[in-house]
Enzyme design. Structure first.
Site, PDB file in Angstrom:
ATOM      1  N   TYR A 176       0.858  -1.186   0.000  1.00  0.00           N
ATOM      2  CA  TYR A 176       0.000   0.000   0.000  1.00  0.00           C
ATOM      3  C   TYR A 176       0.890   1.230   0.000  1.00  0.00           C
ATOM      4  O   TYR A 176       1.886   1.289   0.729  1.00  0.00           O
ATOM      5  CB  TYR A 176      -0.885   0.009   1.249  1.00  0.00           C
ATOM      6  CG  TYR A 176      -1.758   1.237   1.397  1.00  0.00           C
ATOM      7  CD1 TYR A 176      -2.809   1.468   0.512  1.00  0.00           C
ATOM      8  CD2 TYR A 176      -1.543   2.165   2.414  1.00  0.00           C
ATOM      9  CE1 TYR A 176      -3.628   2.588   0.643  1.00  0.00           C
ATOM     10  CE2 TYR A 176      -2.351   3.281   2.558  1.00  0.00           C
ATOM     11  CZ  TYR A 176      -3.396   3.491   1.662  1.00  0.00           C
ATOM     12  OH  TYR A 176      -4.194   4.606   1.805  1.00  0.00           O
ATOM     13  N   ASP A 212       9.371   2.905  -0.173  1.00  0.00           N
ATOM     14  CA  ASP A 212       8.309   3.562   0.582  1.00  0.00           C
ATOM     15  C   ASP A 212       8.430   3.103   2.034  1.00  0.00           C
ATOM     16  O   ASP A 212       7.983   2.021   2.403  1.00  0.00           O
ATOM     17  CB  ASP A 212       6.942   3.215  -0.006  1.00  0.00           C
ATOM     18  CG  ASP A 212       5.800   3.891   0.739  1.00  0.00           C
ATOM     19  OD1 ASP A 212       6.086   4.595   1.741  1.00  0.00           O
ATOM     20  OD2 ASP A 212       4.636   3.723   0.338  1.00  0.00           O
ATOM     21  N   LYS A 218       3.870   8.792   8.869  1.00  0.00           N
ATOM     22  CA  LYS A 218       3.643   8.161  10.171  1.00  0.00           C
ATOM     23  C   LYS A 218       4.630   8.662  11.243  1.00  0.00           C
ATOM     24  O   LYS A 218       4.487   9.776  11.699  1.00  0.00           O
ATOM     25  CB  LYS A 218       3.641   6.632  10.027  1.00  0.00           C
ATOM     26  CG  LYS A 218       2.546   6.183   9.041  1.00  0.00           C
ATOM     27  CD  LYS A 218       2.103   4.757   9.192  1.00  0.00           C
ATOM     28  CE  LYS A 218       0.816   4.510   8.410  1.00  0.00           C
ATOM     29  NZ  LYS A 218       0.978   4.094   7.036  1.00  0.00           N
TER      30      LYS A 218
END
Ligand SMILES: *Cc1c(COP(=O)(O)O)cnc(C)c1O
Length: 440
Positions: free
Chosen positions: A150, A245, A273
């Site tokens: 994702y 990522d 995050k």
């Protein structure tokens, strides 16, 4: 924290009813809506350390941690202090300022593969922007991603392997054009042959390969380092940029994420995050010549009204300073490995089906009805029982004061604030739930 919960959810139910009238599904990000596990999402009123407190007064030990950002738990005092002193000096200037300068300087000093960095507001934005840089630099259009990774909700990445033509992606959401999806090639994880053939077919048109080097958004699909190295070498050979990522793995498994642990050198890297210490921050960075492509230095446009917000920068920087001072990763990994082994033992003894407990550092994931000893590395290896069995485990634990992510495809996180007592409490709850639940 006690084992006695009031277990009333009356207020959460009322709030959720109201929320569904004013927001789609009652939430502002889908997984919060409890669709994956059923029931009413708890409305949290406050959080401190590892403890979430809901509107009905129930308390939970938190293993979701705002989906990963809270490495030091809720309301870490150093981050709180930095935020308060930033607030007192105004919370948005829309000008050049020193918060982002000093944060960027310390980040770059800590991350050998990042020469320059640009702050944005989310992981999605970081990924979108990194792809634009890759396309601008290589003057190629195609992107390769992996099924089961994702990368946020940018159109070109919200795609999955198509059923028809090999490798060509299909939209994974309504509202994404077939044309956009056709600019993404999708490969399975952990499959050298598929990757090589994708490069043979499309290598000269591939601007970038993007991967979560530790895929942790569709379960925890730990990749073999040799597979990651093959990606790196194929990228080099074909003039394709490698984007790691590390939105979830960066600052989580090591300060420098999987790039640091594997020695694989990304051309571009994306963060989110943890980097904001719990505030909305994303970032992308990489080699000097690539980052010099970005406006106003270069021709790739990317901007943000509230980017590098002073309060968020102060929080992220305080978090980074604390990481650099304490280097918490060995301790987190030790606690994580012990917890995974303990849960595996309980599962083997108590459950009527096999469970595979997978962990990496402070991240863990339980896979229901998966044979022990065979690591799950690709999405098609996740058993169909995962969703219904996880839902029962989730609610059993919720009733006993343990908050996991409300989906069987999301992972659990540890923070430095989880104490031995918290973990013993959790293991006891797990033992009861595994032993008492009727799964069929
Ligand atoms: C969470 C995540 C994103 C998206 O970040 P947002 O801040 O939710 O937009 C992208 N990539 C990875 C690997 C993530 O874990």
């Amino acid at each position: 924290m006690t084992t006695m919960q009031s277990r009333s959810t009356q207020k959460s139910e009322v709030y959720f009813g109201r929320a569904k009238r004013v927001a789609p599904g009652g939430v502002h990000s889908p997984v919060r809506g409890f669709r994956g596990v059923g029931g009413t999402p708890r409305f949290i009123e406050s959080a401190q350390g590892v403890c979430l407190k809901d509107a009905d007064g129930n308390e939970y030990i938190d293993y979701c941690l705002s989906w990963g950002p809270l490495l030091f738990g809720h309301q870490d005092p150093e981050i709180a202090e930095a935020v308060k002193s930033a607030l007192a000096r105004g919370w948005s200037y829309g000008t050049a300022e020193r918060y982002s300068l000093e944060f960027a300087e310390e980040l770059i000093a800590s991350l050998p593969f990042v020469d320059q960095i640009r702050f944005v507001n989310s992981g999605t934005e970081a990924v979108m922007s990194a792809l634009r840089v890759a396309r601008g630099f290589t003057k190629r259009d195609l992107i390769l991603k992996f099924d089961g990774c994702y990368h946020g909700h940018a159109d070109g990445l919200l795609v999955r392997a198509g059923s028809g033509l090999a490798e060509m992606a299909s939209p994974d959401s309504a509202g994404i054009s077939a044309k956009t999806a056709s600019e993404t090639i999708v490969c399975p994880l952990d499959d050298e042959a598929a990757l090589k053939s994708a490069f043979e077919a499309h290598g000269k048109d591939l601007a970038a390969v993007i991967i979560e080097p530790l895929p942790a958004n569709n379960g925890l699909l730990i990749q073999r380092t040799e597979f990651l190295r093959l990606i790196e070498s194929l990228c080099k050979k074909h003039g394709t940029l490698l984007i790691l990522d590390e939105v979830i793995s960066g600052f989580r498994v090591a300060l420098g994420g999987m790039a640091e642990l594997t020695g694989i050198k990304p051309d571009l890297v994306t963060y989110g995050k943890i980097i904001g210490g719990g505030f909305p921050v994303g970032a992308y960075g990489g080699r000097h010549e690539l980052m010099q492509m970005v406006a106003p230095a270069g021709p790739v446009y990317q901007a943000g009204t509230l980017s590098a917000n002073p309060v968020a920068m102060a929080a992220g920087h305080a978090m980074l300073k604390k990481i650099n001072r304490e280097n918490p990763y060995a301790r987190l990994a030790e606690t994580g490995a012990k917890m995974v082994a303990d849960i595996q033992k309980i599962a083997d003894a108590k459950l009527p089906f096999p469970m595979q407990v997978q962990g990496f550092g402070s991240i863990s994931w339980i896979v229901c009805n998966a044979p022990k000893g065979t690591p799950v590395r690709r999405i098609e290896q996740i058993p169909a029982e995962q969703k219904p069995y996880y839902a029962k485990i989730f609610h059993g634990l919720l009733d006993r004061g343990v908050y996991l992510a409300p989906s069987g495809y999301e992972v659990a996180f540890l923070s430095t604030a989880h104490t031995e007592r918290n973990i013993d409490f959790t293991l006891n709850a797990i033992e009861k739930v595994f032993g008492d639940t009727q799964f069929k």
